[in-house]
Scaffold this motif. Structure first.
Motif, short mmCIF file in Angstrom:
data_model
loop_
_atom_site.label_atom_id
_atom_site.label_comp_id
_atom_site.label_asym_id
_atom_site.label_seq_id
_atom_site.Cartn_x
_atom_site.Cartn_y
_atom_site.Cartn_z
N PHE A 101 3.19 9.59 -10.15
CA PHE A 101 2.42 9.81 -11.54
C PHE A 101 1.74 11.40 -11.49
CE2 PHE A 101 -1.70 9.41 -13.92
CZ PHE A 101 -1.20 8.87 -15.09
N MET A 102 0.93 11.41 -10.35
CA MET A 102 0.31 13.03 -10.28
C MET A 102 1.31 13.74 -10.53
SD MET A 102 -1.48 14.42 -6.81
CE MET A 102 0.11 14.64 -5.90
N ARG A 132 0.86 -1.27 -0.08
CA ARG A 132 -0.02 0.14 -0.03
C ARG A 132 0.72 1.24 -0.04
NH1 ARG A 132 -2.21 -0.78 4.55
NH2 ARG A 132 -3.75 -2.24 3.77
N ASP A 134 1.41 6.69 -6.96
CA ASP A 134 0.56 7.44 -7.28
C ASP A 134 1.13 9.06 -7.24
OD1 ASP A 134 -1.38 5.38 -7.57
OD2 ASP A 134 -1.98 5.68 -5.55
N LYS A 135 1.82 9.39 -6.19
CA LYS A 135 2.31 10.74 -5.99
C LYS A 135 3.20 10.93 -7.21
CE LYS A 135 2.04 10.94 -0.96
NZ LYS A 135 2.83 11.14 0.05
N SER A 164 2.16 1.77 -3.57
CA SER A 164 1.31 2.22 -4.30
C SER A 164 1.02 3.67 -4.26
CB SER A 164 -0.04 1.37 -4.33
OG SER A 164 -0.49 1.63 -3.11
N ARG A 165 1.12 4.26 -2.79
CA ARG A 165 1.22 5.52 -2.61
C ARG A 165 2.07 6.32 -3.22
NH1 ARG A 165 -1.20 4.08 2.62
NH2 ARG A 165 0.73 4.24 3.48
#
Length: 323
Positions: free
Chosen positions: A26-27, A16, A23-24, A19-20
């Protein structure tokens, strides 16, 4: 005997956390790409505005209404009246011809043609979008122009009363805005067709089956279920094609016999477009002449932004488009 039970929650927590982090990353990459695009657009607009200001400060004529283009003369006089008229008229002719034909081809591929015919036909349409502009230009100059003399004579004879199709110089080679519009229509046809075809394929199957179950014919089903659903895609595809038509350079330069005469007779040779004028005169222009060309490029840049902005407003004002 040792137990492995605590290891499972720690493994899930680690995944998890990873994955965070992803995500950061990619953002931030997405945000940076958007910011970079805005910076590039601002840099282009700033550069064009700066160079345009140099030219406009020394222009002896009205930039918006002057027909003449002599920025390198002792008294520089230049304007965009002929260029703006030619760009808009040729693009409108192209859109009037290309959009209905493209929608028809897209509907044929997506709803009428058998699969064994639709797939090769769609591939052929997509292949046309990859043809270089110079190839279209050479084909237009060597094939299209000689074969349009008959069509020009027919339009002059039967539609000359409209003034637009009145040919004041009969018998001249059809290197005119009408020919350019036809060539641009052929060039933008694959773009509009490809996007419209994919939009029509996304229509929910249940909508089509419901229309047919109520007794609608195939055309009535397309008119009531497919076209309303695909309208935003058609608008977007048309704007993509219009952008290509407004900015096309080499093909127009090869076909059009340009001059500084603004004529409402689209069958008479002459006229010009922004992109064609820049391409033909940039190499031979002096530094100030290039600044003048930058000023015309700024106008084309603004026109393109206004067209795309208007299309977004049209789509946004209809609530059903948001679906």
């Amino acid at each position: 005997m040792t137990s492995n039970t605590p290891a499972a929650p720690r493994g899930r927590e680690r995944r998890r956390r990873d994955s965070r982090v992803g995500d950061k990353i990619f953002m931030n990459l997405s945000r940076g790409s958007g910011i970079l695009l805005l910076v590039v657009m601002a840099a282009i607009a700033g550069f064009l505005t700066w160079r345009s200001g140099i030219a406009l400060s020394k222009n002896e004529g009205n930039f918006l209404t002057t027909f003449e283009w002599t920025p390198d003369a002792p008294k520089p006089v230049f304007g965009i009246a002929v260029l703006a008229f030619g760009t808009i008229v040729s693009a409108l002719i192209a859109m009037v011809i290309a959009v209905p034909v493209a929608i028809g081809i897209a509907l044929f591929i997506s709803h009428y043609a058998p699969r064994r015919i639709a797939q090769p036909f769609a591939y052929l349409v997509d292949l046309l979008a990859a043809v270089p502009s110079i190839i279209y230009g050479l084909w237009g100059a060597l094939f299209l122009v000689p074969h349009l003399s008959g069509l020009n004579s027919w339009l002059d004879e039967y539609l000359g009363w409209t003034y637009v199709f009145d040919q004041s110089r009969v018998g001249t080679t059809p290197r005119n805005l009408f020919t350019v519009g036809i060539l641009l229509a052929i060039m933008i046809l694959p773009i509009i067709t490809a996007v419209s075809r994919e939009v029509f394929r996304q229509v929910p199957r249940m909508h089509e089956e419901a229309a047919l179950a109520l007794g609608a014919t195939r055309w009535e089903m397309i008119r009531t279920a497919v076209l309303p659903f695909g309208r935003p895609g058609i608008i977007s595809a048309s704007m993509l094609g219009l952008g290509r038509a407004l900015g096309e350079t080499i093909a127009v330069a090869v076909v059009l016999s340009s001059n500084n005469v603004l004529s409402l007779h689209v069958l008479d040779p002459g006229g010009g477009t922004f992109a064609q004028n820049i391409a033909l005169k940039f190499n031979e222009a002096q530094p100030f002449g290039r600044d003048a060309l930058m000023a015309s490029g700024l106008v084309l840049f603004v026109i393109t932004l206004l067209v795309n902005g208007a299309a977004r407003l049209i789509v946004a004002r209809r609530k059903e488009y948001s679906a």
